[in-house]
Design a protein around this motif. Sequence first.
Motif, PDB file in Angstrom:
ATOM      1  N   LEU A 225      -1.911  -2.378  -0.090  1.00 15.41           N
ATOM      2  CA  LEU A 225      -2.560  -2.150   1.211  1.00 15.41           C
ATOM      3  C   LEU A 225      -2.323  -0.707   1.663  1.00 15.41           C
ATOM      4  O   LEU A 225      -1.457  -0.438   2.501  1.00 15.41           O
ATOM      5  CB  LEU A 225      -1.998  -3.106   2.268  1.00 15.41           C
TER       6      LEU A 225
ATOM      7  N   GLU B 162      -4.130   1.055   3.517  1.00 20.74           N
ATOM      8  CA  GLU B 162      -4.552   1.170   4.917  1.00 20.74           C
ATOM      9  C   GLU B 162      -4.157  -0.112   5.628  1.00 20.74           C
ATOM     10  O   GLU B 162      -4.057  -1.166   5.013  1.00 20.74           O
ATOM     11  CB  GLU B 162      -6.068   1.355   5.006  1.00 20.74           C
ATOM     12  N   TRP B 163      -3.937  -0.013   6.933  1.00 17.12           N
ATOM     13  CA  TRP B 163      -3.548  -1.193   7.706  1.00 17.12           C
ATOM     14  C   TRP B 163      -3.905  -0.983   9.157  1.00 17.12           C
ATOM     15  O   TRP B 163      -4.116   0.141   9.612  1.00 17.12           O
ATOM     16  CB  TRP B 163      -2.046  -1.469   7.555  1.00 17.12           C
ATOM     17  N   HIS B 164      -3.956  -2.099   9.888  1.00 20.44           N
ATOM     18  CA  HIS B 164      -4.149  -2.064  11.335  1.00 20.44           C
ATOM     19  C   HIS B 164      -2.841  -2.328  12.071  1.00 20.44           C
ATOM     20  O   HIS B 164      -2.663  -1.868  13.189  1.00 20.44           O
ATOM     21  CB  HIS B 164      -5.182  -3.117  11.764  1.00 20.44           C
TER      22      HIS B 164
ATOM     23  N   ARG C  34       1.547  -2.670  11.500  1.00 13.95           N
ATOM     24  CA  ARG C  34       2.610  -2.321  10.559  1.00 13.95           C
ATOM     25  C   ARG C  34       3.965  -2.435  11.232  1.00 13.95           C
ATOM     26  O   ARG C  34       4.115  -2.109  12.413  1.00 13.95           O
ATOM     27  CB  ARG C  34       2.394  -0.890  10.095  1.00 13.95           C
TER      28      ARG C  34
ATOM     29  N   LYS D 120      -5.431  -9.653   5.816  1.00 19.02           N
ATOM     30  CA  LYS D 120      -4.793  -9.362   4.538  1.00 19.02           C
ATOM     31  C   LYS D 120      -3.371  -8.914   4.854  1.00 19.02           C
ATOM     32  O   LYS D 120      -3.170  -7.986   5.638  1.00 19.02           O
ATOM     33  CB  LYS D 120      -5.538  -8.251   3.813  1.00 19.02           C
ATOM     34  N   VAL D 121      -2.397  -9.567   4.256  1.00 17.10           N
ATOM     35  CA  VAL D 121      -0.997  -9.307   4.581  1.00 17.10           C
ATOM     36  C   VAL D 121      -0.270  -8.852   3.324  1.00 17.10           C
ATOM     37  O   VAL D 121      -0.390  -9.464   2.262  1.00 17.10           O
ATOM     38  CB  VAL D 121      -0.310 -10.581   5.121  1.00 17.10           C
TER      39      VAL D 121
ATOM     40  N   ARG E 203       2.502  -4.931   6.361  1.00 18.52           N
ATOM     41  CA  ARG E 203       1.225  -4.324   6.723  1.00 18.52           C
ATOM     42  C   ARG E 203       0.179  -5.433   6.815  1.00 18.52           C
ATOM     43  O   ARG E 203       0.147  -6.328   5.978  1.00 18.52           O
ATOM     44  CB  ARG E 203       0.769  -3.326   5.657  1.00 18.52           C
ATOM     45  N   ILE E 204      -0.657  -5.318   7.827  1.00 17.71           N
ATOM     46  CA  ILE E 204      -1.739  -6.278   7.998  1.00 17.71           C
ATOM     47  C   ILE E 204      -3.035  -5.502   8.197  1.00 17.71           C
ATOM     48  O   ILE E 204      -3.120  -4.628   9.058  1.00 17.71           O
ATOM     49  CB  ILE E 204      -1.480  -7.212   9.198  1.00 17.71           C
ATOM     50  N   LEU E 205      -4.016  -5.849   7.397  1.00 19.32           N
ATOM     51  CA  LEU E 205      -5.340  -5.257   7.508  1.00 19.32           C
ATOM     52  C   LEU E 205      -6.323  -6.377   7.823  1.00 19.32           C
ATOM     53  O   LEU E 205      -6.302  -7.427   7.173  1.00 19.32           O
ATOM     54  CB  LEU E 205      -5.731  -4.578   6.188  1.00 19.32           C
TER      55      LEU E 205
ATOM     56  N   ARG F 273      -9.565  -8.150  14.556  1.00 21.20           N
ATOM     57  CA  ARG F 273      -8.484  -7.252  14.992  1.00 21.20           C
ATOM     58  C   ARG F 273      -8.170  -7.460  16.465  1.00 21.20           C
ATOM     59  O   ARG F 273      -7.018  -7.582  16.865  1.00 21.20           O
ATOM     60  CB  ARG F 273      -8.846  -5.790  14.726  1.00 21.20           C
TER      61      ARG F 273
END
Length: 178
Positions: free
Chosen positions: A13, A15-17, A19, A116-117, A133-135, A142
Amino acid sequence: MSGEGEPELERLLPEWHFREIHRVPVPGAAAEVMEAAHATTWSEAPTARTLVAITGADVSGRGLIVSGFLSGMGEVLPTGDEEFLLAAVQGNGRHPRPDGSVVDIVTGCDQPGILKVGMNVRHTAGVLTTETRILVTDERTRRRFLPYWLLIRFGSRLTRTSMLRAIRARVLREAASA
């Protein structure tokens, strides 16, 4: 294997939203520290045990934190001597691609409504770290996930630091008895 360089979580991951990172110093070789991480039980991390018990998870005293609780959340992936990686996918009660592995879904699925974790526990340069991290795959998801994330962050921080401290205590006990 990740070596002293980039963690495997970065590949899973990048990238993430959302963290979260926690660290504690832990002396010793990475392989020994990670072995202790896999052997640490809920009874060694009472704060984590109490907080996770609230979710209804099985946290019996002799249960292993890594292979029990964490693997129940997703797929624990082998990455070498200094890190283990957890990959998980959640979303709207449906599995995005029934024929794909968790890793395939995390890296390839962009279906709306999916979280996505990725989480790792890693030991490098004398520091034991856990990062999550979570995307999310769309803006609506979101926005819906944000209040939950804000609500659980404090408890999650306590759980993770309790887990890391329990691993450190195990490593120090084992080094003292050697």
